[in-house]
Scaffold this active site. Sequence first.
Site, PDB file in Angstrom:
ATOM      1  N   GLY A  12      50.023 -11.046  57.164  1.00 15.10           N
ATOM      2  CA  GLY A  12      49.081 -10.287  56.345  1.00 15.10           C
ATOM      3  C   GLY A  12      48.915  -8.864  56.851  1.00 15.10           C
ATOM      4  N   ASP A  13      48.250  -8.038  56.037  1.00 11.48           N
ATOM      5  CA  ASP A  13      47.945  -6.643  56.378  1.00 11.48           C
ATOM      6  C   ASP A  13      49.192  -5.805  56.609  1.00 11.48           C
ATOM      7  OD1 ASP A  13      45.252  -7.325  56.262  1.00 11.48           O
ATOM      8  OD2 ASP A  13      45.195  -7.860  58.383  1.00 11.48           O
ATOM      9  N   LYS A  16      50.573  -4.317  51.699  1.00 12.68           N
ATOM     10  CA  LYS A  16      50.891  -4.769  50.328  1.00 12.68           C
ATOM     11  C   LYS A  16      50.168  -3.927  49.280  1.00 12.68           C
ATOM     12  CE  LYS A  16      49.342  -8.841  51.423  1.00 12.68           C
ATOM     13  NZ  LYS A  16      49.182  -8.687  52.879  1.00 12.68           N
ATOM     14  N   GLY A  17      48.869  -3.651  49.561  1.00  6.78           N
ATOM     15  CA  GLY A  17      48.065  -2.907  48.590  1.00  6.78           C
ATOM     16  C   GLY A  17      48.669  -1.546  48.292  1.00  6.78           C
ATOM     17  N   GLY A  40      42.252  -8.079  52.076  1.00 10.48           N
ATOM     18  CA  GLY A  40      41.684  -6.743  52.149  1.00 10.48           C
ATOM     19  C   GLY A  40      42.824  -5.757  51.988  1.00 10.48           C
ATOM     20  N   HIS A  41      42.877  -5.066  50.877  1.00 11.79           N
ATOM     21  CA  HIS A  41      44.000  -4.182  50.577  1.00 11.79           C
ATOM     22  C   HIS A  41      43.476  -2.756  50.471  1.00 11.79           C
ATOM     23  CE1 HIS A  41      45.957  -7.962  48.567  1.00 11.79           C
ATOM     24  NE2 HIS A  41      45.890  -8.053  49.882  1.00 11.79           N
ATOM     25  N   GLN A 223      47.650 -12.187  51.761  1.00  7.34           N
ATOM     26  CA  GLN A 223      48.050 -12.780  53.050  1.00  7.34           C
ATOM     27  C   GLN A 223      49.558 -12.576  53.286  1.00  7.34           C
ATOM     28  OE1 GLN A 223      45.855 -15.122  50.927  1.00  7.34           O
ATOM     29  NE2 GLN A 223      44.390 -13.693  51.755  1.00  7.34           N
ATOM     30  N   THR A 298      40.223  -4.936  57.227  1.00  8.08           N
ATOM     31  CA  THR A 298      39.470  -4.381  56.097  1.00  8.08           C
ATOM     32  C   THR A 298      38.289  -5.285  55.748  1.00  8.08           C
ATOM     33  OG1 THR A 298      41.640  -3.769  55.245  1.00  8.08           O
ATOM     34  CG2 THR A 298      39.805  -3.471  53.757  1.00  8.08           C
ATOM     35  N   VAL A 299      38.489  -6.602  55.888  1.00  2.00           N
ATOM     36  CA  VAL A 299      37.486  -7.560  55.410  1.00  2.00           C
ATOM     37  C   VAL A 299      36.413  -7.806  56.465  1.00  2.00           C
ATOM     38  CG1 VAL A 299      37.144  -9.955  54.665  1.00  2.00           C
ATOM     39  CG2 VAL A 299      39.105  -8.665  53.840  1.00  2.00           C
ATOM     40  N   THR A 300      36.834  -8.055  57.694  1.00  4.46           N
ATOM     41  CA  THR A 300      35.862  -8.462  58.711  1.00  4.46           C
ATOM     42  C   THR A 300      35.665  -7.405  59.796  1.00  4.46           C
ATOM     43  OG1 THR A 300      37.651  -9.562  59.911  1.00  4.46           O
ATOM     44  CG2 THR A 300      36.362 -10.923  58.402  1.00  4.46           C
TER      45      THR A 300
HETATM   46  P1  GDP Z   1      47.494  -5.347  53.003  1.00  2.57           P
HETATM   47  O1  GDP Z   1      46.446  -6.376  53.266  1.00  2.57           O
HETATM   48  O2  GDP Z   1      48.870  -5.886  53.154  1.00  2.57           O
HETATM   49  O3  GDP Z   1      47.308  -4.633  51.701  1.00  2.57           O
HETATM   50  O4  GDP Z   1      47.330  -4.260  54.153  1.00  2.57           O
HETATM   51  P2  GDP Z   1      45.942  -3.589  54.631  1.00  2.57           P
HETATM   52  O5  GDP Z   1      45.512  -2.603  53.600  1.00  2.57           O
HETATM   53  O6  GDP Z   1      44.979  -4.631  55.039  1.00  2.57           O
HETATM   54  O7  GDP Z   1      46.407  -2.898  55.975  1.00  2.57           O
HETATM   55  C1  GDP Z   1      47.386  -1.895  55.981  1.00  2.57           C
HETATM   56  C2  GDP Z   1      46.744  -0.608  56.540  1.00  2.57           C
HETATM   57  O8  GDP Z   1      47.746   0.306  56.876  1.00  2.57           O
HETATM   58  C3  GDP Z   1      45.862   0.095  55.518  1.00  2.57           C
HETATM   59  O9  GDP Z   1      44.821   0.731  56.193  1.00  2.57           O
HETATM   60  C4  GDP Z   1      46.805   1.115  54.896  1.00  2.57           C
HETATM   61  O10 GDP Z   1      46.117   2.272  54.423  1.00  2.57           O
HETATM   62  C5  GDP Z   1      47.667   1.478  56.071  1.00  2.57           C
HETATM   63  N1  GDP Z   1      49.062   1.807  55.749  1.00  2.57           N
HETATM   64  C6  GDP Z   1      49.856   1.318  54.764  1.00  2.57           C
HETATM   65  N2  GDP Z   1      51.093   1.818  54.865  1.00  2.57           N
HETATM   66  C7  GDP Z   1      51.096   2.648  55.935  1.00  2.57           C
HETATM   67  C8  GDP Z   1      52.100   3.428  56.583  1.00  2.57           C
HETATM   68  O11 GDP Z   1      53.253   3.457  56.191  1.00  2.57           O
HETATM   69  N3  GDP Z   1      51.712   4.139  57.689  1.00  2.57           N
HETATM   70  C9  GDP Z   1      50.434   4.109  58.176  1.00  2.57           C
HETATM   71  N4  GDP Z   1      50.160   4.824  59.252  1.00  2.57           N
HETATM   72  N5  GDP Z   1      49.476   3.368  57.597  1.00  2.57           N
HETATM   73  C10 GDP Z   1      49.800   2.649  56.492  1.00  2.57           C
HETATM   74  P1  IMO Z   2      45.625  -9.627  53.331  1.00  5.50           P
HETATM   75  O1  IMO Z   2      45.851  -9.939  51.876  1.00  5.50           O
HETATM   76  C1  IMO Z   2      45.366 -10.981  57.442  1.00  5.50           C
HETATM   77  C2  IMO Z   2      43.737 -14.992  58.118  1.00  5.50           C
HETATM   78  C3  IMO Z   2      42.408 -15.089  58.820  1.00  5.50           C
HETATM   79  C4  IMO Z   2      42.602 -16.404  59.557  1.00  5.50           C
HETATM   80  C5  IMO Z   2      43.377 -17.242  58.552  1.00  5.50           C
HETATM   81  C6  IMO Z   2      42.530 -18.180  57.704  1.00  5.50           C
HETATM   82  O2  IMO Z   2      44.702  -8.494  53.553  1.00  5.50           O
HETATM   83  O3  IMO Z   2      46.933  -9.478  54.033  1.00  5.50           O
HETATM   84  P2  IMO Z   2      40.886 -17.795  55.656  1.00  5.50           P
HETATM   85  O4  IMO Z   2      39.624 -17.008  55.546  1.00  5.50           O
HETATM   86  O5  IMO Z   2      41.949 -17.396  54.682  1.00  5.50           O
HETATM   87  O6  IMO Z   2      40.649 -19.280  55.642  1.00  5.50           O
HETATM   88  O7  IMO Z   2      41.450 -17.468  57.140  1.00  5.50           O
HETATM   89  O8  IMO Z   2      44.042 -16.311  57.703  1.00  5.50           O
HETATM   90  N1  IMO Z   2      43.755 -14.133  56.895  1.00  5.50           N
HETATM   91  C7  IMO Z   2      44.299 -12.916  56.853  1.00  5.50           C
HETATM   92  N2  IMO Z   2      44.876 -12.174  57.822  1.00  5.50           N
HETATM   93  N3  IMO Z   2      45.336 -10.532  56.161  1.00  5.50           N
HETATM   94  C8  IMO Z   2      44.794 -11.266  55.176  1.00  5.50           C
HETATM   95  O9  IMO Z   2      44.851 -10.910  53.897  1.00  5.50           O
HETATM   96  C9  IMO Z   2      44.207 -12.510  55.508  1.00  5.50           C
HETATM   97  N4  IMO Z   2      43.575 -13.481  54.806  1.00  5.50           N
HETATM   98  C10 IMO Z   2      43.312 -14.466  55.664  1.00  5.50           C
HETATM   99  O10 IMO Z   2      42.208 -14.017  59.700  1.00  5.50           O
HETATM  100  O11 IMO Z   2      43.428 -16.207  60.671  1.00  5.50           O
HETATM  101 MG    MG Z   3      44.757  -6.663  54.448  1.00  8.09          MG
END
Ligand code: GDP
Ligand code: IMO
Ligand code: MG
Length: 429
Positions: A12-13, A16-17, A40-41, A223, A298-300
């Site tokens: 995750g993270d 994707k967003g 959290g995107h 995720q 982003t979420v927690t």
């Molecule tokens: P998601 O859950 O997959 O949508 O990812 P998140 O938004 O939770 O976490 C990705 C973080 O990295 C966010 O704060 C984005 O703004 C940031 N981000 C995305 N792409 C890039 C990148 O290429 N470089 C940097 N430095 N940050 C990025």
């Molecule tokens: P995005 O879409 C990162 C993790 C939690 C925990 C496990 C189970 O932003 O990539 P849950 O609340 O789903 O039962 O938690 O999954 N988790 C994530 N980690 N990015 C996420 O979403 C997540 N959604 C859940 O931290 O380890």
């Molecule tokens: Mg995220």
Amino acid sequence: MGNVTVIGGQWGDEGKGKIVDWLASRADMVVRFQGGHNAGHTLVVGGEVYKLSLLPSGIVRGTPSIIGNGVVLDPWAFRDEVQRISAQGIAVTPDVLRLAETCPLILPIHRDLDALREDASGAGKIGTTRRGIGPAYEDKVGRRAIRVCDLAHLGELDPLLDRLCAHHDHLRAGFGEPPVDRARLKADLSEIADFVLPFARPVWKDLDEARAEGRRILFEGAQGVLLDVDHGTYPFVTSSNTVAGTTGSGSGTGPGAAGFVLGIVKAYTTRVGSGPFPTELHDEIGERIGERGREFGTVTGRRRRCGWFDSVLVRQAVAVSGITGVALTKLDVLDGLDTIRICTGYRIDGQAFDHLPPHAADQARVEPVYEDIEGWSESTAGARSWAELPAQAIKYIRRVEELIRCPVALVSTSPERDDTILVRDPFAG
Ligand code: GDP
Ligand code: IMO
Ligand code: MG
């Protein structure tokens, strides 16, 4: 031109967003198909930051967006997010946002249970987002869920609430908690129904129409593959299938609708919550990556664990999810490192492994085998073309492709929408 499915290729993270928002300009529709507001995107557009959890990331561009039946919906979180994003000047009305009538609801009793279990688990806790995701999915497959369509039949809610609460009362008693306050729950549902119902539709019909008209659908996963309930690091996973195969069951489209599967993969690895993490760094390089990459959830708001790129895990994710191409994100975070390590294999008690074994005890004992690659001193931040990348960065990308056995289709070099390099257009197949 076909459809595209975006999924996370790690824990995750991965960004994707950002990538969904970028691709949404080429799509006619963006569809969420699993997960809930555990996601959290973060999107950054011209310096403005949008944080989305439930709303599909296409909404910021005004691309028609659908929340499919595979999503578990907390109706109060839904209302908060619609209001928050609307206040940022984005239209979030039933004209652009549609919600499957069959989405199971996350209720306050699910959040309670999530927290009670985590608090009681001590060191063995999963580290969930405490949003009630797991308990809500349990009630869905247990055939006890209250769904969006039930909000249109409040007069017939009592037997459903009886069935659901009878189950929860037993569970709550085990934690020394009082029974569910059914009258309050019913009143809360009656109160939120008017907000939610205007968005509710048979979205499978909209999707069928879109298919018949040859429209381009962008499916947005939440995720990542390593958090998939079947293929991830069980039990340290989420409670849904995060792989691309879920698009069909989670939205009401056929198995062929997924199209090009774009796996989003960070140039290093992060994880939030408990569970095995073979390449985790506990030194100043891990700290540096976390600081430069702003690795806070982003979420927690939790600090994300950071480590080197693990090609074993990503190769596994590519295989089990049928990833066609990857978007390599956050390359800029590695700028300025003298040496970059890539995990190319594992050893467990001296024995070589080319994959992650399923048992948690084996996973905890994995020792990564590394290959060192020379870093680059130039900045890649904000690069928008291949030509702007230093030779060593290109070498790193090429080695990643080779190890994961999958081509790179996009590279991301900053949080900003347009700081993206297109190598191969996923919509072109
Ligand atoms: P998601 O859950 O997959 O949508 O990812 P998140 O938004 O939770 O976490 C990705 C973080 O990295 C966010 O704060 C984005 O703004 C940031 N981000 C995305 N792409 C890039 C990148 O290429 N470089 C940097 N430095 N940050 C990025
Ligand atoms: P995005 O879409 C990162 C993790 C939690 C925990 C496990 C189970 O932003 O990539 P849950 O609340 O789903 O039962 O938690 O999954 N988790 C994530 N980690 N990015 C996420 O979403 C997540 N959604 C859940 O931290 O380890
Ligand atoms: Mg995220």
